[in-house]
Design an enzyme around this catalytic site. Structure first.
Site, short mmCIF file in Angstrom:
data_model
loop_
_atom_site.label_atom_id
_atom_site.label_comp_id
_atom_site.label_asym_id
_atom_site.label_seq_id
_atom_site.Cartn_x
_atom_site.Cartn_y
_atom_site.Cartn_z
N GLY A 230 1.02 -0.67 -0.27
CA GLY A 230 0.24 0.15 -0.35
C GLY A 230 0.88 1.36 -0.36
N SER B 22 2.89 1.84 -3.18
CA SER B 22 3.01 2.03 -3.59
C SER B 22 3.93 2.16 -4.68
CB SER B 22 2.54 3.99 -4.78
OG SER B 22 1.50 4.26 -3.73
N ASP C 147 -1.02 7.94 -6.41
CA ASP C 147 0.18 7.83 -6.40
C ASP C 147 1.34 8.27 -7.37
OD1 ASP C 147 -1.29 6.28 -4.96
OD2 ASP C 147 -0.87 4.38 -6.10
N ASN D 127 -1.71 -7.51 -4.15
CA ASN D 127 -1.29 -6.31 -5.49
C ASN D 127 -2.38 -6.44 -6.07
OD1 ASN D 127 -0.28 -6.27 -8.35
ND2 ASN D 127 0.92 -7.83 -7.92
#
Length: 419
Positions: A143, A145, A190, A233
């Protein structure tokens, strides 16, 4: 700051152990010295979970952990990728025939996303080859990125090898779009924070157009990042894209309910914009228009006045066509309430009242509860970790906020300084 080019920093590689080790491994692998290095940080989102792809602002900051790539251009048109982690095998392909397999989210495909994004942006057919050695210290599938940081790194690598220039904003938008080559329908948070982050501040990231605003956090607060060690994932399963589709379907049903041109609507933010009402009022519309029970495909078709075939071919994405039911009420309620919490968080930071840390902590608690109950993107291990953090913060300092980290710099190109 956001309109600037990515930073270039000249360093003496021998003074940086990680760079020196990467240089030596590159030399051992490819028999040459890297021409330059590129880094892109991971990120943690303080608040604004799963609302960027619905069109709403988010409030992340970069972390110290990053992706680092050593790069050596070559005269052939061969793209050779290697990783310092032996778990990730080498990969080689021609630079002019990039194929990304959406069914297999292999590590090198994320690099290819950034590479192809720059190629398509400039409309290039002939690209130079290069040797690249990737080194990452962002925990994978945690989580933070790591995949998006690799996409951003690859985009900047390609841009640098080509000798071309783009602003950070342009690069962020290209990399956000190009990560979808691997099948993930993300919103751009992100990539945006990886490019636009600055040390010492969080950022309010807004979209359409993309822009970033500094958000000064309380000086007495300590942000702690913790890993539940449960890996997910997002490109390897359909869970992420199902949530995206549920939000899209909720937006269309809400738009139809309010007499809007629903077939043109893709995001929940567009419904609010078209109606010209507040987020609080959108929550009332959600309560009125949607029911808590899951919607079958047939019920959605009835709501929209379309056939199952039209739903399948014109609205559902390939990896959501097998879904039989969709939760619209829960997803819309999370998105609109979370979007409101982001704005409240920013307002508290700006006003800086004496009890700012407690107010921000409660907003983050509400965010987690909504993620757990309405969006169903938590897990028992994370819930337990959050409970432990809350208990610990109550026993110790009242100024400890869980979950985020120390902000760090955005992407940059690193050139070796001559002695």
């Amino acid at each position: 700051m956001a309109a600037e080019d990515p930073a270039t920093r000249r360093v003496q590689v021998a003074e940086h152990p990680r760079l020196l080790k990467l240089k030596e491994m590159f030399n051992s692998k490819f028999g040459s010295t890297p021409k330059f290095y590129v880094r892109a940080p991971g990120r943690v989102n303080i608040i604004g979970e799963h609302i960027d792809y619905c069109g709403y602002s988010v409030l992340p900051m970069a972390v110290e952990q990053d992706m680092l790539i050593a790069v050596g251009p070559v005269k052939t048109q061969t793209l050779q990728l290697a990783n310092t982690d032996p778990l990730y095998p080498d990969f080689s392909t021609t630079a002019n025939n990039i194929c990304i397999d959406k069914t297999q989210p292999l590590w090198h495909n994320y690099f290819l996303c950034g590479f192809k994004g720059i190629q398509e942006h400039f409309g290039l057919t002939q690209l130079p080859g290069m040797n690249c050695l990737v080194d990452g210290n962002i925990p994978p599938s945690s989580g933070l990125s790591s995949s998006s940081a690799l996409v951003c790194c690859a985009g900047l690598v390609t841009l640098t090898v080509l000798g071309m220039r783009l602003s950070k904003v342009e690069l962020a938008e290209i990399c956000a779009k190009s990560e979808r080559y691997i099948g993930t329908e993300g919103g751009g948070m992100d990539q945006s924070i990886s490019f636009l982050a600055e040390e010492g501040t969080a950022k309010l990231i807004e979209f359409s157009p993309l822009r970033a605003t500094d958000v000064k956090l309380p000086s007495g607060a300590v942000f702690v990042i913790a890993n539940s060690c449960v890996e997910m994932n997002k490109a390897a399963t359909s869970h992420f894209n199902v949530r995206v589709m549920e939000c899209r379907l909720a937006a269309k049903v809400l738009a139809k309910h309010k007499g809007l041109q629903w077939d043109k609507v893709l995001r929940l933010e567009e419904v609010q914009s078209e109606l010209g009402i507040s987020l609080e009022e959108m929550l009332l519309v959600t309560e009125d228009a949607l029911h808590a029970e899951p919607y079958s495909r047939e019920e959605i078709c009835k709501c929209l006045g379309i056939s199952l075939e039209e739903l399948r071919t014109q609205i559902l994405s390939p990896n959501t066509q097998g879904e039989l039911t969709f939760k619209l009420y829960q997803r819309a309620k999370h998105v609109y309430s979370e979007a409101a919490r982001v704005l409240q968080f920013k307002q508290v930071c700006e006003a800086a009242p004496d009890n700012a840390v407690q107010l921000l902590g409660e907003l983050m608690n509400q965010s987690h509860r909504s993620c757990r109950d309405m969006y169903e993107c938590s897990c028992p291990e994370l819930d337990q970790l959050v409970d432990i953090c809350r208990l610990t913060s109550n026993l110790l300092e009242p100024s400890i906020l869980c979950l985020p980290p120390v902000p760090h710099h955005s992407v940059q190109t690193i050139q070796e300084r001559s002695v």
